[in-house]
Design an enzyme around this catalytic site. Sequence first.
Site, PDB file in Angstrom:
ATOM      1  N   TYR A  79      18.722   2.298 -15.875  1.00 34.15           N
ATOM      2  CA  TYR A  79      18.109   1.154 -15.208  1.00 34.15           C
ATOM      3  C   TYR A  79      19.135   0.277 -14.513  1.00 34.15           C
ATOM      4  CZ  TYR A  79      13.321   1.958 -16.616  1.00 34.15           C
ATOM      5  OH  TYR A  79      12.064   2.492 -16.735  1.00 34.15           O
ATOM      6  N   GLN A  81       2.858  -2.325  -6.858  1.00 34.69           N
ATOM      7  CA  GLN A  81       3.242  -1.397  -7.916  1.00 34.69           C
ATOM      8  C   GLN A  81       4.764  -1.271  -8.004  1.00 34.69           C
ATOM      9  OE1 GLN A  81       0.501   1.563  -5.965  1.00 34.69           O
ATOM     10  NE2 GLN A  81       0.159   2.194  -8.080  1.00 34.69           N
ATOM     11  N   ASN A  82       5.466  -1.866  -7.042  1.00 37.77           N
ATOM     12  CA  ASN A  82       6.925  -1.732  -6.978  1.00 37.77           C
ATOM     13  C   ASN A  82       7.612  -2.693  -7.940  1.00 37.77           C
ATOM     14  OD1 ASN A  82       6.437   0.127  -4.986  1.00 37.77           O
ATOM     15  ND2 ASN A  82       6.754  -1.323  -3.313  1.00 37.77           N
ATOM     16  N   HIS A 132       3.809  -3.550 -12.269  1.00 39.17           N
ATOM     17  CA  HIS A 132       4.638  -2.695 -13.115  1.00 39.17           C
ATOM     18  C   HIS A 132       5.943  -3.357 -13.542  1.00 39.17           C
ATOM     19  CE1 HIS A 132       2.426   1.063 -11.350  1.00 39.17           C
ATOM     20  NE2 HIS A 132       1.695   0.360 -12.192  1.00 39.17           N
ATOM     21  N   THR A 137       0.884   3.738  -0.877  1.00 45.54           N
ATOM     22  CA  THR A 137       0.638   4.183  -2.246  1.00 45.54           C
ATOM     23  C   THR A 137      -0.159   5.473  -2.227  1.00 45.54           C
ATOM     24  OG1 THR A 137      -0.339   3.601  -4.384  1.00 45.54           O
ATOM     25  CG2 THR A 137      -1.399   2.695  -2.430  1.00 45.54           C
ATOM     26  N   SER A 138       0.152   6.348  -3.169  1.00 48.83           N
ATOM     27  CA  SER A 138      -0.483   7.667  -3.198  1.00 48.83           C
ATOM     28  C   SER A 138      -1.931   7.607  -3.638  1.00 48.83           C
ATOM     29  CB  SER A 138       0.288   8.588  -4.153  1.00 48.83           C
ATOM     30  OG  SER A 138       0.258   8.070  -5.470  1.00 48.83           O
ATOM     31  N   ALA A 140       4.636   1.708   6.731  1.00 50.91           N
ATOM     32  CA  ALA A 140       4.145   0.370   6.433  1.00 50.91           C
ATOM     33  C   ALA A 140       4.464  -0.621   7.543  1.00 50.91           C
ATOM     34  CB  ALA A 140       4.743  -0.108   5.110  1.00 50.91           C
TER      35      ALA A 140
END
Length: 240
Positions: free
Chosen positions: A66, A101-102, A119, A188-189, A231
């Site tokens: 991380y 979501q990032n 997240h 986003t998927s 984007a």
Amino acid sequence: MKLPEARAALSAAQRVAVLTGAGISAESGIPTFRDAQTGHWARFKPEDLASPEAYWRDPELVWEWYAGRYRDVMKAQPNEGHRLLAQLERQKGDGFFLATQNVDGLHARAGSTRLVELHGNLTSGRDEKTGETFALAAPDTLQTPPVSPNGNRMRPNVVWFGEYLSEDALEAAADAFAAADVALVIGTSGVVYPAAGLAFETLGQGGVVIEINPTPTDLTPQMSFSLRETASKGLALLLE
């Protein structure tokens, strides 16, 4: 619906909700979660490093990974897509809401304030005992595992496999999407739930949902309109 109609709907909307995924940060050079598995880390599955079990087994290893992602994020800069969403927020005021979501923090650095990070955020740590979050030290001075001002070890402030999203963040996002006249689903998927289900909150209330993604997704068949663009280019076209 065609582009002029989508553009008009967004312009007229009093309430706009936005969901962003990894695609919006790709233009800033941020690798996706799985693309980060390169070099030394290629021998690990993401699940081996991003779960409570992995952390309790080897916190030093998890923090090493991380810390590398944190360094990459801090080198990156917000791109035009991030800046255009901050601009849209200024236009819509209290009627704007952004859920991402990032975990890279680039939306906030671009000026977005009405947002939730579903997240978590790589640039902060969470006190293991109190649950409080604190900004991490600068990458060049970060000692891992980091310690909170309370003197307790901190874990990465992200949602891991097997963990639930913040109920408050998810509820705020669901409420915003249900109330939105127009929702934007960007980069986003559409396969990670519950975030992918937010678009259906808007559709279920008769709102318009506009997708921006270079390739079709699982959500595409349900969208009011889809722009096959990055984007930044897609937002530029919508905001002309």
